[in-house]
Design an enzyme around this catalytic site. Structure first.
Site, PDB file in Angstrom:
ATOM      1  N   SER A 199      52.897  14.945  -1.958  1.00  0.00           N
ATOM      2  CA  SER A 199      52.045  13.919  -1.260  1.00  0.00           C
ATOM      3  C   SER A 199      51.945  14.210   0.146  1.00  0.00           C
ATOM      4  O   SER A 199      51.391  13.185   0.881  1.00  0.00           O
ATOM      5  CB  SER A 199      52.537  12.379  -1.662  1.00  0.00           C
ATOM      6  OG  SER A 199      53.818  12.377  -1.114  1.00  0.00           O
ATOM      7  N   ASP A 224      58.719  18.125 -14.942  1.00  0.00           N
ATOM      8  CA  ASP A 224      58.079  18.556 -13.925  1.00  0.00           C
ATOM      9  C   ASP A 224      56.538  18.876 -14.467  1.00  0.00           C
ATOM     10  O   ASP A 224      56.289  19.506 -15.572  1.00  0.00           O
ATOM     11  CB  ASP A 224      58.897  19.888 -13.811  1.00  0.00           C
ATOM     12  CG  ASP A 224      58.267  20.668 -12.371  1.00  0.00           C
ATOM     13  OD1 ASP A 224      57.031  20.347 -12.116  1.00  0.00           O
ATOM     14  OD2 ASP A 224      58.981  21.455 -11.865  1.00  0.00           O
ATOM     15  N   TYR A 263      47.725  20.599   1.220  1.00  0.00           N
ATOM     16  CA  TYR A 263      47.677  19.681   0.440  1.00  0.00           C
ATOM     17  C   TYR A 263      46.280  19.133   0.239  1.00  0.00           C
ATOM     18  O   TYR A 263      45.996  18.847  -1.025  1.00  0.00           O
ATOM     19  CB  TYR A 263      48.601  18.310   1.189  1.00  0.00           C
ATOM     20  CG  TYR A 263      48.379  16.948   0.708  1.00  0.00           C
ATOM     21  CD1 TYR A 263      48.796  16.854  -0.537  1.00  0.00           C
ATOM     22  CD2 TYR A 263      47.762  16.093   1.452  1.00  0.00           C
ATOM     23  CE1 TYR A 263      48.609  15.463  -1.043  1.00  0.00           C
ATOM     24  CE2 TYR A 263      47.574  14.698   1.206  1.00  0.00           C
ATOM     25  CZ  TYR A 263      48.046  14.448  -0.182  1.00  0.00           C
ATOM     26  OH  TYR A 263      47.798  13.186  -0.655  1.00  0.00           O
ATOM     27  N   SER A 281      45.393   5.024   2.744  1.00  0.00           N
ATOM     28  CA  SER A 281      46.808   4.780   3.034  1.00  0.00           C
ATOM     29  C   SER A 281      47.324   3.440   2.258  1.00  0.00           C
ATOM     30  O   SER A 281      46.996   2.529   2.585  1.00  0.00           O
ATOM     31  CB  SER A 281      47.061   4.469   4.542  1.00  0.00           C
ATOM     32  OG  SER A 281      46.599   5.654   5.185  1.00  0.00           O
ATOM     33  N   SER A 340      42.383  12.029  -2.114  1.00  0.00           N
ATOM     34  CA  SER A 340      43.210  11.694  -0.659  1.00  0.00           C
ATOM     35  C   SER A 340      42.142  11.934   0.218  1.00  0.00           C
ATOM     36  O   SER A 340      41.230  12.703   0.089  1.00  0.00           O
ATOM     37  CB  SER A 340      44.375  12.523  -0.465  1.00  0.00           C
ATOM     38  OG  SER A 340      44.688  12.412   0.826  1.00  0.00           O
ATOM     39  N   GLY A 348      56.331   6.311  -4.109  1.00  0.00           N
ATOM     40  CA  GLY A 348      55.879   5.174  -3.560  1.00  0.00           C
ATOM     41  C   GLY A 348      55.027   4.432  -4.185  1.00  0.00           C
ATOM     42  O   GLY A 348      55.121   3.031  -4.608  1.00  0.00           O
ATOM     43  N   GLY A 390      52.872  14.493  -7.785  1.00  0.00           N
ATOM     44  CA  GLY A 390      52.752  15.788  -7.193  1.00  0.00           C
ATOM     45  C   GLY A 390      53.072  15.662  -5.626  1.00  0.00           C
ATOM     46  O   GLY A 390      53.692  14.588  -5.222  1.00  0.00           O
TER      47      GLY A 390
HETATM   48  P1  NAI Z   1      55.135   9.968  -3.393  1.00  0.00           P
HETATM   49  O1  NAI Z   1      55.635  11.334  -2.564  1.00  0.00           O
HETATM   50  O2  NAI Z   1      56.114   8.731  -2.828  1.00  0.00           O
HETATM   51  O3  NAI Z   1      55.350  10.096  -4.986  1.00  0.00           O
HETATM   52  C1  NAI Z   1      54.935  11.263  -5.776  1.00  0.00           C
HETATM   53  C2  NAI Z   1      55.990  11.545  -6.964  1.00  0.00           C
HETATM   54  O4  NAI Z   1      55.631  12.618  -7.512  1.00  0.00           O
HETATM   55  C3  NAI Z   1      57.246  11.434  -6.494  1.00  0.00           C
HETATM   56  O5  NAI Z   1      58.049  10.432  -7.107  1.00  0.00           O
HETATM   57  C4  NAI Z   1      57.739  12.851  -6.981  1.00  0.00           C
HETATM   58  O6  NAI Z   1      59.064  13.004  -7.455  1.00  0.00           O
HETATM   59  C5  NAI Z   1      56.856  13.230  -8.173  1.00  0.00           C
HETATM   60  N1  NAI Z   1      56.061  14.432  -8.042  1.00  0.00           N
HETATM   61  C6  NAI Z   1      56.301  15.508  -7.268  1.00  0.00           C
HETATM   62  N2  NAI Z   1      56.168  16.502  -7.717  1.00  0.00           N
HETATM   63  C7  NAI Z   1      56.402  16.489  -9.161  1.00  0.00           C
HETATM   64  C8  NAI Z   1      56.000  17.479 -10.163  1.00  0.00           C
HETATM   65  N3  NAI Z   1      56.047  18.639 -10.017  1.00  0.00           N
HETATM   66  N4  NAI Z   1      56.348  16.878 -11.259  1.00  0.00           N
HETATM   67  C9  NAI Z   1      56.615  15.664 -11.563  1.00  0.00           C
HETATM   68  N5  NAI Z   1      56.539  14.710 -10.541  1.00  0.00           N
HETATM   69  C10 NAI Z   1      56.494  15.043  -9.437  1.00  0.00           C
HETATM   70  O7  NAI Z   1      53.686   9.818  -2.974  1.00  0.00           O
HETATM   71  P2  NAI Z   1      52.883   8.563  -3.136  1.00  0.00           P
HETATM   72  O8  NAI Z   1      52.728   8.058  -1.696  1.00  0.00           O
HETATM   73  O9  NAI Z   1      53.443   7.562  -4.058  1.00  0.00           O
HETATM   74  O10 NAI Z   1      51.553   8.742  -3.656  1.00  0.00           O
HETATM   75  C11 NAI Z   1      51.135   8.975  -4.992  1.00  0.00           C
HETATM   76  C12 NAI Z   1      49.968   9.854  -5.069  1.00  0.00           C
HETATM   77  O11 NAI Z   1      48.840   9.285  -4.268  1.00  0.00           O
HETATM   78  C13 NAI Z   1      50.100  11.460  -4.463  1.00  0.00           C
HETATM   79  O12 NAI Z   1      49.281  12.222  -5.712  1.00  0.00           O
HETATM   80  C14 NAI Z   1      49.413  11.339  -3.336  1.00  0.00           C
HETATM   81  O13 NAI Z   1      49.019  12.585  -2.810  1.00  0.00           O
HETATM   82  C15 NAI Z   1      48.370  10.420  -3.479  1.00  0.00           C
HETATM   83  N6  NAI Z   1      48.049   9.584  -2.261  1.00  0.00           N
HETATM   84  C16 NAI Z   1      48.962   8.592  -1.747  1.00  0.00           C
HETATM   85  C17 NAI Z   1      48.385   8.177  -0.469  1.00  0.00           C
HETATM   86  C18 NAI Z   1      49.481   7.147  -0.117  1.00  0.00           C
HETATM   87  O14 NAI Z   1      48.840   6.230   0.745  1.00  0.00           O
HETATM   88  N7  NAI Z   1      50.500   6.692  -0.672  1.00  0.00           N
HETATM   89  C19 NAI Z   1      47.249   8.369   0.191  1.00  0.00           C
HETATM   90  C20 NAI Z   1      46.503   9.231  -0.530  1.00  0.00           C
HETATM   91  C21 NAI Z   1      46.744   9.897  -1.672  1.00  0.00           C
END
Ligand code: NAI
Length: 274
Positions: free
Chosen positions: A73, A49, A143, A172, A109, A15, A71
């Site tokens: 999330s 990965d 997490y 967020s 986070s 996202g 990672g």
């Molecule tokens: P998301 O779940 O939409 O995207 C995470 C991406 O990481 C996915 O495309 C997934 O395929 C990839 N991924 C997962 N495991 C993997 C691996 N082992 N190797 C390679 N790629 C991998 O999450 P989002 O919302 O885009 O968040 C991005 C980062 O920001 C995360 O680290 C999340 O913890 C952190 N975060 C996000 C927040 C938000 O509001 N969106 C809030 C706080 C932290």
């Protein structure tokens, strides 16, 4: 610091990664994308990965900086979090150290400090009531624990190897806030891009922990560390407040999901199974 040119963006299919793929090129970055999942329209994206040490080592070659979003999330099993978030982040730091990449901007986070009590008082809160970036780790989930690990790993690689990191405790980040809690934590996508750019270009960051939110009227945490990096947020969640409050009402201490920063993550112990 001169703006890095080529930046590895991990988690690029997610996202936040999708939003940043659209917004960051306007700052002059050339992005190398990495994700577990292929990225439609970008055949050059690295499909890998983070648990694959060799693939990660290959992906960091020749980049000037890294934005680490990849990672799991949200909460999951410890085994999955261990592999993707803890081992995966360790692989990234080792690869960056070996390749001489000078800086990582890492998505931490609010869930790293999820059990921190929610601050109380009329909005906007006085500066003294805002949660400081020095608030101790109080993870609310495995997490959140993995984000604590990543922050400490970043500190270790700065102290031991001189590899700089800005750990951004993101609230967020979505197109719009979708809950009353999110009114306090919201980071608009445009402000997220501003924050990442500031974190990539600020001088002498060592290891800096900064909160990542827009300039929300209902902010819970202190943005001064982010502002010191050069971040100047332009957005505020307040225009969304009336509608969300009409749907949900104000946060209440009678609701256990409202008493801590981490929200419902603090009230739902992991029931995931491998
Ligand atoms: P998301 O779940 O939409 O995207 C995470 C991406 O990481 C996915 O495309 C997934 O395929 C990839 N991924 C997962 N495991 C993997 C691996 N082992 N190797 C390679 N790629 C991998 O999450 P989002 O919302 O885009 O968040 C991005 C980062 O920001 C995360 O680290 C999340 O913890 C952190 N975060 C996000 C927040 C938000 O509001 N969106 C809030 C706080 C932290």
């Amino acid at each position: 610091m001169p703006a890095p040119r080529t930046v590895l963006l991990t988690g690029a299919a997610g996202g936040l990664g999708t939003l940043m793929r659209e917004l960051l090129p306007a700052y002059g970055y050339r992005l190398r994308l990495l994700d577990l999942r292929p990225i439609p329209g970008d055949p050059d994206a690295v499909v890998a990965d983070m648990a694959d040490e060799k693939a990660v080592r290959h992906a960091v070659q020749g980049v000037d900086a890294i934005i680490h979003l990849a990672g799991i999330s949200q909460e999951s099993t410890f085994a999955r979090i261990l592999r993707a978030n803890i081992e995966g982040t360790h692989h990234l730091y080792e690869a960056a150290r070996e390749a001489g990449v000078p800086r990582i901007v890492a998505a931490s986070s609010n869930h790293a400090i999820g059990f921190t009590p929610r601050p109380h008082g009329p909005s906007p809160l006085p500066a003294a009531s805002l949660i400081p970036t020095t608030a101790p780790h109080r993870p609310d989930t495995f997490y959140g624990l993995s984000k604590c690990f990543a922050e400490d790993l970043a500190q270790l690689y700065w102290d031991l190897h001189g590899l700089e990191t800005v750990s951004l405790r993101i609230g967020s980040c979505f197109a719009e806030p979708t809950s009353v809690r999110m009114l306090s934590l919201w980071l608009s996508p445009a402000d997220c891009a501003r924050l990442l750019h500031a974190a990539l270009t600020a001088e002498h960051v060592g290891h800096t922990v900064a909160h990542g939110s827009s300039a929300n009227t209902r902010l819970w945490w202190d943005l001064s560390t982010a502002r010191a990096l050069g971040y100047a947020p332009q957005d505020d969640s307040e225009p969304y407040a009336a509608q969300l409050l009409a749907q949900e009402g104000e946060l209440s201490d009678d609701n256990p999901a409202h008493t801590h920063v981490g929200g419902h993550y603090c009230t739902e112990p992991s029931r995931y199974e491998d």
